[in-house]
Scaffold this active site. Structure first.
Site, PDB file in Angstrom:
ATOM      1  CB  ALA A 121      27.306 107.296 -27.360  1.00  0.00           C
ATOM      2  CD  GLU A 124      31.614 114.580 -29.658  1.00  0.00           C
ATOM      3  OE1 GLU A 124      32.016 114.062 -28.606  1.00  0.00           O
ATOM      4  OE2 GLU A 124      32.101 115.624 -30.156  1.00  0.00           O
ATOM      5  CD  GLU A 240      29.062  99.895 -36.246  1.00  0.00           C
ATOM      6  OE1 GLU A 240      28.050 100.586 -36.480  1.00  0.00           O
ATOM      7  OE2 GLU A 240      30.088 100.359 -35.695  1.00  0.00           O
TER       8      GLU A 240
END
Length: 380
Positions: A121, A124, A240
């Protein structure tokens, strides 16, 4: 190495064709896939690829991991399944590299066994690409951190048992990259609430808006040192992005496979579609991009496996991600065009991938960010 890669690709192909592809439409309609899929993937060793044996994994080079992402995408043909099933590959690396021994032993084995789910996470509601400006705070209080803030677009966010979260520590007024830390937050924590988000694609991947309201997290779950989070995040992004590039290659191949099969059996004006020069040229244009992307993936993997992960490699990963996702975009577009009206119908591979292209071009670093980062690494 070639034998290992072939064996892995064959295993993943069988898994994707039998365990994923036949069910994707139903899973998309349901908005999720069964949690049992994690266990089945783990039983084949797919979740543990690239992780130490002591945690239930199998050490693997980038060159060996490449067939996993590529074959799972090509034959599973679902970005939603891929994103959630492998979300631990962005959530766990910071834990492995920077977590305390006891925390690694607590968290990593059950995730690699398919018993628990890990997520990352960062983004935002107020921004994503500018990581240094995140606002979620973690205030130290005795042996705990008190976390307040929000995260959005979080893959596996609804079901994650462990969430690796970027937070701002230190003084309340701290700003910039120096105030960023990484904190592992248990999914059952009191004060953590989750809302499911609806999307254009990746329909069977749960994507969440997370809210932290005075969430109390034991200080032992801090990853690395306070203030070292920005560097951890940037390092995590590189692997990633390589995985996204390899997956985009597989999705491009899935579009090509469907387009070629359709062109061979569909007849227009008394002859198979593939007999028309314009269609053959479309297929060849797809192959040009697929083969160049495949060669580039192999080259970037070889650099990483040789330990050359400095600025040159970072630049190559950024450029590769853009090239691979553009290849996916081109192949999805051409495949839908070749399928014609059928390409506009739900239930075709190309239609699904066409809707999933944009998230691949944005997630893990948008095209514009990739170009700017590559320019800096290249000294431009």
């Amino acid at each position: 190495m070639d034998e290992e890669r072939t064996a892995l690709a064959d295993t993943v192909t069988r898994f994707a064709r039998t365990e994923i592809a036949p069910h994707v439409d139903a899973w998309d309609a349901a908005g999720e896939f069964p949690r049992t899929l994690y266990r089945r993937a783990a039983d084949l060793g797919l979740l543990g690829l690239g992780y130490p044996e002591q945690y239930g994994g199998t050490p693997a080079s980038y060159a060996l991991r490449l067939p996993l992402w590529r074959a799972l995408s090509r034959h599973g043909a679902s970005g939603g399944v891929l994103a959630s099933l492998l979300s631990h590959n962005i959530g766990l690396p910071p834990v492995l590299a920077h977590g305390r021994d006891a925390v690694r032993a607590e968290v990593i084995p059950p995730v690699l066994a398919g018993e628990q789910i890990a997520a990352l996470a960062i983004t935002e509601p107020g921004g994503g690409s500018d990581v240094a400006q995140i606002k979620t705070t973690a205030r130290r209080e005795g042996d705990d951190y008190i976390v307040n803030g929000e995260k959005v677009f979080i893959t596996s966010g609804m079901r994650a048992d462990w969430i690796t979260v970027a937070v701002r520590t230190g003084d309340a007024g701290s700003k910039g990259a120096g105030g960023i830390s990484m904190l592992l937050i248990p999914g059952h924590s009191a004060g953590l609430s989750r809302s499911k988000l609806d999307k254009m694609g990746w329909l069977c991947s749960d994507t969440a808006h997370l809210r932290f309201d005075n969430v109390r997290v034991p200080a032992r779950y801090l990853l690395g040192e306070e203030g070292a989070g920005f560097r951890i995040i940037m390092s995590n992004f590189n692997s990633e992005r390589f995985g996204l590039a390899a997956s985009a290659l597989g999705f491009a191949e899935a579009c090509y496979d469907e387009a070629l099969a359709w062109a061979r059996q569909r007849k227009t004006f008394g002859t198979a579609l593939v007999e028309h020069q314009v269609i053959r040229h479309k297929l060849v244009d797809m192959q040009m991009r697929i083969q160049s992307t495949a060669a580039w993936c192999e080259s970037v993997a070889a650099l990483a496996d040789a330990g050359r992960t400095g600025p040159e490699w970072v630049a190559q990963v950024c450029l590769l991600k853009n090239h691979a996702t553009q290849t996916m975009q081109f192949c999805a577009d051409q495949a839908v065009q070749i399928l014609g009206g059928m390409g506009f119908m739900r239930g075709t591979v190309s239609e699904r991938i066409y809707r999933e292209v944009k998230v691949m071009m944005i997630g893990g670093g948008a095209e514009e960010i990739m170009k700017d980062l590559a320019a800096k690494q290249l000294g431009i």
